[in-house]
Design an enzyme around this catalytic site. Structure first.
Site, PDB file in Angstrom:
ATOM      1  N   GLY A  66       2.275  -9.968 -21.476  1.00 17.78           N
ATOM      2  CA  GLY A  66       1.368 -11.091 -21.689  1.00 17.78           C
ATOM      3  C   GLY A  66       2.072 -12.242 -22.369  1.00 17.78           C
ATOM      4  O   GLY A  66       3.271 -12.459 -22.169  1.00 17.78           O
ATOM      5  N   CYS A  82       2.666 -11.360 -39.623  1.00 15.19           N
ATOM      6  CA  CYS A  82       3.625 -10.317 -40.003  1.00 15.19           C
ATOM      7  C   CYS A  82       4.812 -10.204 -39.045  1.00 15.19           C
ATOM      8  O   CYS A  82       5.954 -10.440 -39.439  1.00 15.19           O
ATOM      9  CB  CYS A  82       2.919  -8.966 -40.094  1.00 15.19           C
ATOM     10  SG  CYS A  82       1.736  -8.869 -41.452  1.00 15.19           S
ATOM     11  N   ARG A 125       1.915  -3.695 -22.653  1.00  8.53           N
ATOM     12  CA  ARG A 125       1.095  -4.603 -21.854  1.00  8.53           C
ATOM     13  C   ARG A 125       1.722  -5.995 -21.897  1.00  8.53           C
ATOM     14  O   ARG A 125       1.779  -6.634 -22.942  1.00  8.53           O
ATOM     15  CB  ARG A 125      -0.353  -4.645 -22.358  1.00  8.53           C
ATOM     16  CG  ARG A 125      -1.228  -5.559 -21.497  1.00  8.53           C
ATOM     17  CD  ARG A 125      -2.660  -5.603 -21.971  1.00  8.53           C
ATOM     18  NE  ARG A 125      -3.351  -4.361 -21.693  1.00  8.53           N
ATOM     19  CZ  ARG A 125      -3.908  -3.593 -22.618  1.00  8.53           C
ATOM     20  NH1 ARG A 125      -3.862  -3.931 -23.885  1.00  8.53           N
ATOM     21  NH2 ARG A 125      -4.526  -2.485 -22.288  1.00  8.53           N
TER      22      ARG A 125
END
Length: 453
Positions: free
Chosen positions: A271, A278, A269
């Site tokens: 974005g 992390c 996805r």
């Protein structure tokens, strides 16, 4: 009752009770072990002893309260202390779960907390014990720490080391600990392997793969996994850049290539990129360690992965500036989301908060709303404005930015928001909102890597 090979009950300790340690301690108690957690911060120990956790993680506080000694109705299997002597005397297996942040001003990993934990624990180990590292460390650390353990522990060679990397996802940490998708153990003896098989007997019986390796491989598994995920995220974000230039739709592109089972749909996805405590620091530490080993050319691609990821934040700011007419000065911007991902209150290296901060520095009047991360966000960016509800955040806004994919934001009343916004403009920085729902309510909807209409 879980037992040692000798038939005596097996007792566990957890050193470091932050996000990883608190989750591991509570989960081990849930699996039936007596557990003693240690931290050097008395305030944190006092909170945990009341069954409270210093962070938001779905299900963790309930799990903790179910086992903390002294809480009505609890199993009493979980206690906390600040005493290294008590931990050494109590435990048969000691899990080291302390933080390994990025060094200030460097890519390399800061091992000071891990080194300190080993130095403080080892001198008290007077009987056979297994020390298990769970922290994410540079490859080669386990061999060095094993030697350190033998030198400092009165038990000598009977104080063994194993490495057991964690693979927790924030928002799913309890599930990932109780029902992991794999267990990896780096060991140098059959005894160490047998003890860890005993610790993880329940998930192994449920079918979780138990992978036995040497030290270097166990250390590399976590960093390699994070490097792969980061690469996949930055790949689709690079495709979003190309899609915008070509007039394509990266969401449809991701759907199409995701049907190839060699690729899959997860982490495709597009974005504003990844963040958190992390992934960014782990891939940078991986590059730094590869350089120390003389294998830096093998990971040069990770520099571009990191660069693409950081570029997404700047691109979102540019999209916001363009949407409000070319200048952010004095514009009222509503930001939905402050945490780096949903179902967490973690704002460490949050792309959402980074974008909000950049817009603020360029003169925008930024108002932020997040379901769980408001207090942490205020500590990092106290100069931003914060709203108690999404409606309050959007009130009078010239532009709305959707920057963390909380479920709450997918279920917003778009018509009610339209009534209070100054201009009905939204940019979806996570590609999770339904464009048609927003457009039907009169909003101009844009998303990264997708056509504007």
């Amino acid at each position: 009752m879980p037992t040692m090979l000798s038939g005596m009950p097996l007792k566990l300790t957890v050193i470091g009770t932050g996000y990883l340690g608190a989750t591991h301690a509570a989960a081990m108690a849930e699996l039936g072990f007596e557990v003693l957690g240690l931290d050097i911060e008395p305030s944190k120990i006092e909170m945990l002893a009341r069954g409270r956790v210093p962070m938001y993680e779905p299900g963790l506080e309930d799990l903790l309260a179910r086992h903390v000694a002294g809480i009505d109705g609890s199993s009493g299997r979980l206690r906390f202390t600040t005493s290294w002597e008590e931990v050494a005397e109590f435990g048969d297996v000691h899990f080291v779960c302390v933080n390994t942040p990025q060094k200030h001003g460097e890519y390399a990993c800061d091992m000071s907390f891990v080194d300190s934990a080993f130095s403080l624990l080892a001198p008290h180990l007077r009987r056979p014990a297994l020390v298990v590292g769970k922290s994410t460390v540079p490859v080669g650390s386990a061999a060095r720490l094993a030697e350190r353990l033998r030198e400092l522990a009165p038990a000598g060679a009977d104080a063994e080391l194993a490495w057991n990397p964690e693979f927790l996802r924030e928002g799913f940490a309890v599930q990932d600990t109780l029902h992991p998708d794999r267990i990896v153990v780096g060991v140098t003896s059959e005894r160490a392997e047998s003890l860890l098989r005993e610790v993880y007997s329940v998930p192994v019986a449920e079918g979780t793969p138990f992978v036995v390796t040497d030290f270097p491989t166990a250390e590399l598994v976590k960093t390699a996994a994070n490097a792969f995920l980061a690469t996949k995220i930055s790949f689709i974000n690079a495709m979003a850049e190309v899609s915008e230039a070509a007039g394509g739709d990266v969401a449809k592109l991701a759907e199409a290539i995701g049907h190839d089972d060699r690729i899959g749909h997860k982490f495709l996805r597009a974005g504003i990129g990844f963040g958190g405590g992390c992934l960014p620091k782990d891939i940078r530490a991986f590059m730094a360690r590869a350089g120390e080993l003389g294998a830096d050319q093998a990971l040069t691609f990770l520099r571009e992965v990191d660069s693409i990821n950081m570029r997404r934040r700047t691109h979102m700011v540019e999209m916001a500036r363009e949407a409000v007419g070319g200048s952010l000065l004095g514009r009222r911007i509503a930001v939905l989301g402050a945490t780096f991902k949903p179902d967490s209150d973690d704002v460490r290296d949050s792309p959402a908060l980074n974008v909000a901060g950049q817009i603020h520095l360029q003169g925008g009047q930024v108002t932020v709303y997040d379901p769980k991360g408001m207090e942490n966000a205020k500590r990092v960016f106290p100069t931003l404005r914060y709203a108690a509800t999404p409606l309050d955040a959007v009130r009078g806004a010239d532009l709305v930015l959707h920057l963390t994919e909380w479920r709450e934001f997918r279920e917003l009343d778009t018509a009610a928001l339209a009534d209070v916004a100054r201009h009905r403009r939204i940019i979806d920085g996570r590609n999770t909102l339904d464009p048609e729902v927003w457009r039907k309510a009169g909003w101009t909807y844009r998303a990264m890597g997708r056509p504007s209409a």
